[in-house]
Design an enzyme around this catalytic site. Structure first.
Site, mmCIF file in Angstrom:
data_model
loop_
_atom_site.group_PDB
_atom_site.id
_atom_site.type_symbol
_atom_site.label_atom_id
_atom_site.label_comp_id
_atom_site.label_asym_id
_atom_site.label_seq_id
_atom_site.Cartn_x
_atom_site.Cartn_y
_atom_site.Cartn_z
ATOM 1 N N GLU A 127 0.842 -1.194 0.000
ATOM 2 C CA GLU A 127 0.000 0.000 0.000
ATOM 3 C C GLU A 127 0.878 1.245 0.000
ATOM 4 O O GLU A 127 2.075 1.166 0.316
ATOM 5 C CB GLU A 127 -0.914 -0.006 1.231
ATOM 6 C CG GLU A 127 -1.858 -1.187 1.251
ATOM 7 C CD GLU A 127 -2.770 -1.239 2.459
ATOM 8 O OE1 GLU A 127 -3.630 -2.138 2.503
ATOM 9 O OE2 GLU A 127 -2.625 -0.386 3.359
ATOM 10 N N SER A 132 6.835 -3.589 3.719
ATOM 11 C CA SER A 132 7.207 -4.878 4.293
ATOM 12 C C SER A 132 6.350 -5.274 5.499
ATOM 13 O O SER A 132 6.241 -6.453 5.816
ATOM 14 C CB SER A 132 8.684 -4.837 4.716
ATOM 15 O OG SER A 132 9.509 -4.620 3.588
ATOM 16 N N ILE A 157 1.786 -2.706 -8.036
ATOM 17 C CA ILE A 157 1.202 -4.023 -8.301
ATOM 18 C C ILE A 157 1.612 -4.521 -9.689
ATOM 19 O O ILE A 157 1.210 -3.967 -10.715
ATOM 20 C CB ILE A 157 -0.335 -3.988 -8.177
ATOM 21 C CG1 ILE A 157 -0.740 -3.408 -6.815
ATOM 22 C CG2 ILE A 157 -0.909 -5.393 -8.381
ATOM 23 C CD1 ILE A 157 -0.114 -4.104 -5.607
ATOM 24 N N GLU A 244 8.035 -17.585 -3.755
ATOM 25 C CA GLU A 244 8.157 -16.266 -4.381
ATOM 26 C C GLU A 244 9.614 -15.795 -4.367
ATOM 27 O O GLU A 244 10.129 -15.310 -5.376
ATOM 28 C CB GLU A 244 7.283 -15.249 -3.638
ATOM 29 C CG GLU A 244 7.400 -13.841 -4.207
ATOM 30 C CD GLU A 244 6.454 -12.844 -3.539
ATOM 31 O OE1 GLU A 244 6.502 -11.655 -3.911
ATOM 32 O OE2 GLU A 244 5.686 -13.238 -2.649
ATOM 33 N N GLN A 338 30.844 -1.210 -16.692
ATOM 34 C CA GLN A 338 32.157 -0.564 -16.677
ATOM 35 C C GLN A 338 33.079 -1.171 -17.733
ATOM 36 O O GLN A 338 33.786 -0.456 -18.446
ATOM 37 C CB GLN A 338 32.789 -0.702 -15.285
ATOM 38 C CG GLN A 338 34.092 0.060 -15.090
ATOM 39 C CD GLN A 338 33.882 1.567 -15.012
ATOM 40 O OE1 GLN A 338 32.796 2.029 -14.717
ATOM 41 N NE2 GLN A 338 34.934 2.328 -15.300
ATOM 42 N N LEU A 339 33.036 -2.488 -17.860
ATOM 43 C CA LEU A 339 33.893 -3.161 -18.837
ATOM 44 C C LEU A 339 33.451 -2.886 -20.281
ATOM 45 O O LEU A 339 34.247 -2.993 -21.203
ATOM 46 C CB LEU A 339 33.922 -4.673 -18.573
ATOM 47 C CG LEU A 339 34.697 -5.097 -17.313
ATOM 48 C CD1 LEU A 339 34.482 -6.572 -17.017
ATOM 49 C CD2 LEU A 339 36.193 -4.794 -17.461
ATOM 50 N N GLY A 341 32.629 0.065 -21.142
ATOM 51 C CA GLY A 341 33.006 1.450 -21.392
ATOM 52 C C GLY A 341 31.795 2.283 -21.774
ATOM 53 O O GLY A 341 30.663 2.017 -21.350
ATOM 54 N N GLY A 342 32.013 3.292 -22.605
ATOM 55 C CA GLY A 342 30.938 4.189 -23.009
ATOM 56 C C GLY A 342 29.808 3.473 -23.706
ATOM 57 O O GLY A 342 28.637 3.876 -23.605
#
Length: 381
Positions: A127, A132, A157, A244, A338-339, A341-342
């Site tokens: 809600e 939790s 939901i 779940e 990261q590996l 790169g751009g």
């Protein structure tokens, strides 16, 4: 490594599912992401091929098979993309409440359509002011003659927009002490008077997965739609959370495996300073560290799936897997981006989508902080 829980039947089933997804999912997934929705036609095709609710009894339209088939479905859907999480929720989280606690009339009315994709399900727990702490939900359902009058709001939901049947956690006794004894589960059907959907939520990731707010304003639900017994809802929720959270752990593990695979391919082909970046020691060490974590995660996860299929109570270990594997997947996503790169920051590369989709796994199905609380409690602390 071979999965401990798989037989030749499971392997044949996986090949069939992969062939289906190669035709019906992979070519369209980017389009679904842009449209922010998975079409109902895909659900219906899943149902036609027997990929929805395969573990329910044959008399209700399922195949009556073991949960290993569900694990295979969850793995293969995750390989396509995390946005397909709503299918796993339907198969392995919502429908089991009906199969375990529903009346014979409810099973006959809903389960066959759940298996064909004609009915898409959701479960409404969270809600706007309660996450939790399920015992503190504010949504009420007060019996008035032959109907419950349902009042309240739910948010975040999964399958919220497309769902035809929503199991709502609510208070049938708002004054119960302790609070959790007032919680019940009531199934709300699509066209029920007083039920409406709020906005479709715009998320950081999981773009094709429809997530929504649900609103109940004096919503009149037939008393025959009560799932199980009044006041037992909290117990039912706790009993089903093992499966779940196992579904979430499976998705996280597969996502990590997928990210490592795509990054290995990339570092072998991308060159810098005259050689593939996979030849640099830093890259090799990062890949070695991730590969080790992922291999250990798979060994632990497969053991848990086998134990779950055998009907064992593994709540503590599943809580460990849920937090550890979702955290691992998040770290792998950051390292793999990261590996790249751009290029890793470009939407045309799948790692960018993975980077967006992964973080929420440590939040839903019980936050990782709640997982640690459960583990500590079950260790006697």
């Amino acid at each position: 490594m071979g999965h401990l829980f798989l037989t030749e039947e499971h392997n044949i089933f996986r090949k069939s599912l992969r062939k289906f997804l190669d035709k019906e999912a992979y070519p369209f997934y980017d389009q679904w992401e842009k449209e922010r929705m998975i079409p109902r036609s895909f659900w219906e095709k899943l149902g036609e091929q027997g990929f929805l609710c395969p573990d329910i009894d044959e008399q209700y339209g399922g195949s009556g098979v073991d949960w290993g088939f569900a694990a295979v479905i969850n793995e293969e859907l995750e390989r396509v993309g995390s946005g397909l999480v709503g299918v796993g929720l339907h198969n392995d989280i919502v429908v089991p409440y009906i199969t375990a606690y529903g009346t014979e009339e409810q099973k006959q009315r809903w389960l066959p359509k759940c298996a064909t994709g004609e009915i898409i399900t959701a479960i409404a727990m969270t809600e706007p002011g309660t996450g939790s702490d399920l015992a503190s939900i504010k949504t009420t359902a007060i019996l008035n003659g032959d109907h419950y009058i349902l009042k309240g709001q739910k948010t975040f939901i999964t399958n919220g927009i497309q769902s035809d049947l929503i199991i709502v956690a609510c208070k049938t006794d708002p004054n119960a002490v302790p609070k959790h004894k007032g919680v019940s589960l009531i199934a709300v059907e699509r066209d029920t008077p007083g039920f409406s959907r709020g906005r479709k939520l715009d998320k950081v990731g999981l773009h094709c997965q429809d997530t929504a707010e649900l609103i109940f304003e004096d919503c009149r639900v037939p008393k025959e739609n009560l799932i199980g017994a009044e006041g037992k809802g909290f117990t039912y929720l706790m009993e089903k959370l093992q499966q779940e959270r196992l579904v979430v752990a499976i998705a996280a593990q597969v996502a990590a495996e997928d990210m490592l695979e795509m990054t290995l391919d990339y570092v072998k082909s991308r060159e810098a300073f005259g050689k593939p970046i996979g030849k640099f020691q830093n890259t090799q060490f990062k890949i070695a560290e991730m590969a080790t974590e992922i291999e250990m995660g798979r060994a632990f996860l497969d053991q848990l799936i086998a134990s779950h299929i055998a009907g064992e109570d593994i709540v503590t270990k599943v809580s460990m897997a849920k937090w550890k594997l979702t955290e691992m997947a998040r770290e792998v996503a950051a390292q793999c981006m990261q590996l790249h790169g751009g290029y890793g920051y470009m939407e045309e590369y799948k790692i960018a989508r993975r980077y967006r989709d992964i973080p929420v796994a440590s939040i839903y199905a019980g936050t990782n902080e709640i997982m640690k609380t459960i583990i500590a409690k079950n260790l006697g602390l």
